[in-house]
Design a protein around this motif. Structure first.
Motif, PDB file in Angstrom:
ATOM      1  N   ASN A 301       0.825  -1.199   0.000  1.00  0.00           N
ATOM      2  CA  ASN A 301       0.000   0.000   0.000  1.00  0.00           C
ATOM      3  C   ASN A 301       0.864   1.256   0.000  1.00  0.00           C
ATOM      4  N   SER A 305      -3.561   4.704   0.888  1.00  0.00           N
ATOM      5  CA  SER A 305      -3.936   3.298   1.057  1.00  0.00           C
ATOM      6  C   SER A 305      -3.298   2.678   2.294  1.00  0.00           C
ATOM      7  N   THR A 307      -2.830   2.044   6.005  1.00  0.00           N
ATOM      8  CA  THR A 307      -3.687   2.155   7.177  1.00  0.00           C
ATOM      9  C   THR A 307      -2.864   2.057   8.462  1.00  0.00           C
ATOM     10  N   LYS A 309      -3.366  -0.082  10.614  1.00  0.00           N
ATOM     11  CA  LYS A 309      -3.141  -1.519  10.797  1.00  0.00           C
ATOM     12  C   LYS A 309      -1.871  -1.968  10.085  1.00  0.00           C
ATOM     13  N   VAL A 339      -2.959  10.093   8.384  1.00  0.00           N
ATOM     14  CA  VAL A 339      -3.201   8.816   9.061  1.00  0.00           C
ATOM     15  C   VAL A 339      -1.870   8.192   9.488  1.00  0.00           C
TER      16      VAL A 339
END
Length: 442
Positions: A301, A305, A307, A309, A339
């Motif tokens: 990612n 994209s 995250t 996580k 993020v």
């Protein structure tokens, strides 16, 4: 004649009796029995549920409410069903004490209301608390801030070492000042993860009434900068950085051989799934004083994209492989978002871009990689390479002794920033060189 008078008298008496019974029926039709056993069943932050014993002949019920500041009762609900025995009054103010009473009523155009039931008291719960920020800004220090609740009497905070899945051994702190929505905890274990939750409380009838716990927030505690004793802050230095490893060939081991031979250090931005498969490689990096860094779980990612996580999973893999959490982060492709920054701040990781790109991934040529560094290097540079190419390992074999001969010290990213600025790198901040940052997002 007398007989007729007696008959008329009897008839009059009968009429009087009929009229009396009719009057009683009219009176009875216009009365409704009182409500009994009016009680509070449960409360939330914005509602209270009541129950009562059904009043005979009632067509419905009225519920009246007054709060502590406004003593005047006002009708809060009309329940148009005499068979009802429970009702939830909604849209109440959170963390507020109220008084209520109930009456039964009968009729439509002409309402007949029972006597008011003795009033009862109740309070809504404080609303669920929200944590605004949790950070570790210094060694062993954790700071938490939450949303102020003007109706509160105070706040309760719990913190525990770990991911917050179990608060059974948590330490509890009561903050009695409702105007103080923050708290600091010192002397926590460095590099360990701590989790926090907060709730609001009020007092009612000499009891403490708590709202729901906030969502759990977690942070990794700041540790001392582990700068090697041989670093001279007055001399030039650079940080060699390597992405994408550990690899499945021997290039990473060859790079470590060179670093060990010349007592040099580097920072390795590793992919989580690769780190999981090469625990011995990570343990060797730790033994050599190198810095372990996060490059997401699988590097699939980029930018928006990525995250939280992706980052957490990589940090966990690194920790499980060698017992140490990463202390730095680099975005795949160098693309950073809000993020990513937020998660790095939670995990106490500064971000590192680069000031010198060898483009080793493109050339796969040892001489070009070597020349890209030696011909362009400057004091304070963060140099980008990848530990998964044999050509890069070959370039490093020539590059390291040459840099040392030219007077450069080879340090980790953390050491570089600390040595050049006198301050520890800031979590969530992206460094391009030792002294320049770039906090824009892509």
């Amino acid at each position: 004649m007398a007989k007729k008078i007696r008959i008329a008298g009897i008839f009059l008496i009968i009429l009087i009796i009929i009229a009396a019974f009719s009057a009683m029926a009219v009176v009875q039709s216009k009365t409704v029995s009182d409500v009994e056993k009016f009680e509070v069943e449960k409360a939330s932050s914005n509602s209270i549920t009541f129950s009562w014993k059904k009043a005979s002949s009632a067509d419905g019920y009225f519920i009246y409410v007054a709060d502590e500041e406004n003593k005047e009762y006002e009708k809060a609900a009309t329940i148009k069903d005499g068979s009802k025995k429970e009702y939830t009054l909604k849209n109440l103010e959170q963390a507020t004490v109220y008084k209520f009473y109930i009456t039964a009523y009968k009729g439509d155009s002409e309402i007949v209301e029972s006597k008011e039931h003795p009033s009862i008291g109740a309070c809504t719960l404080p609303e669920t608390q929200k944590i605004q920020s949790l950070e570790s800004t210094d060694v062993g220090l954790m700071k938490v801030r939450w949303v102020i609740n003007s109706n509160a009497k105070g706040y309760q905070l719990q913190y525990v070492q770990g991911d917050g899945s179990d608060f059974s051994s948590a330490k509890t702190v009561n903050i009695k000042d409702k105007a103080k929505p923050y708290y600091s905890v010192n002397k926590l274990k460095e590099k360990k993860q701590y989790s926090v939750r907060v709730r609001t409380y009020i007092s009612y009838k000499d009891k403490t009434v708590y709202g729901a716990w906030s969502k759990t927030a977690s942070v990794k505690i700041q540790e001392k900068v582990n700068m090697a004793s041989n670093v001279d802050t007055k001399k030039p230095m650079v940080a060699l950085t390597f992405d994408d490893g550990p690899g499945y060939n021997h290039s990473s081991d060859k790079i470590l051989d060179v670093l060990e031979k010349y007592n040099a250090r580097a920072t390795f931005f590793m992919v989580g799934r690769n780190a999981k498969d090469h625990p011995d490689n990570l343990k060797r990096k730790v033994a050599l004083g190198c810095e372990l860094a996060n490059h997401t779980w699988n590097h699939n990612n980029y930018g928006k994209s990525v995250t939280a996580k992706d980052i957490k999973k990589c940090s966990k893999a690194i920790y499980e492989a060698c017992g140490q959490y990463p202390t730095a982060f680099r975005s795949p492709g160098g693309i950073t978002t809000s993020v990513i920054r937020a998660e790095c701040k939670k995990e106490n990781m500064p971000l590192y871009y680069w000031s010198l790109d060898t483009q080793d991934w493109k050339s796969r040529d040892a001489d070009k990689v070597y020349n890209a560094v030696i011909k362009n290097v400057r004091d304070g540079d963060i140099i980008l390479m990848h530990e998964i190419y044999d050509s890069t390992a070959e370039a490093v074999e020539k590059m390291v002794p040459k840099l040392l001969k030219e007077g450069y010290q080879l340090v980790t990213c953390e050491e570089l920033v600390f040595a050049k600025t006198g301050k520890r790198p800031v979590a969530g901040t992206q460094y391009v060189t030792a002294t320049s940052t770039n906090n824009t997002t892509g």
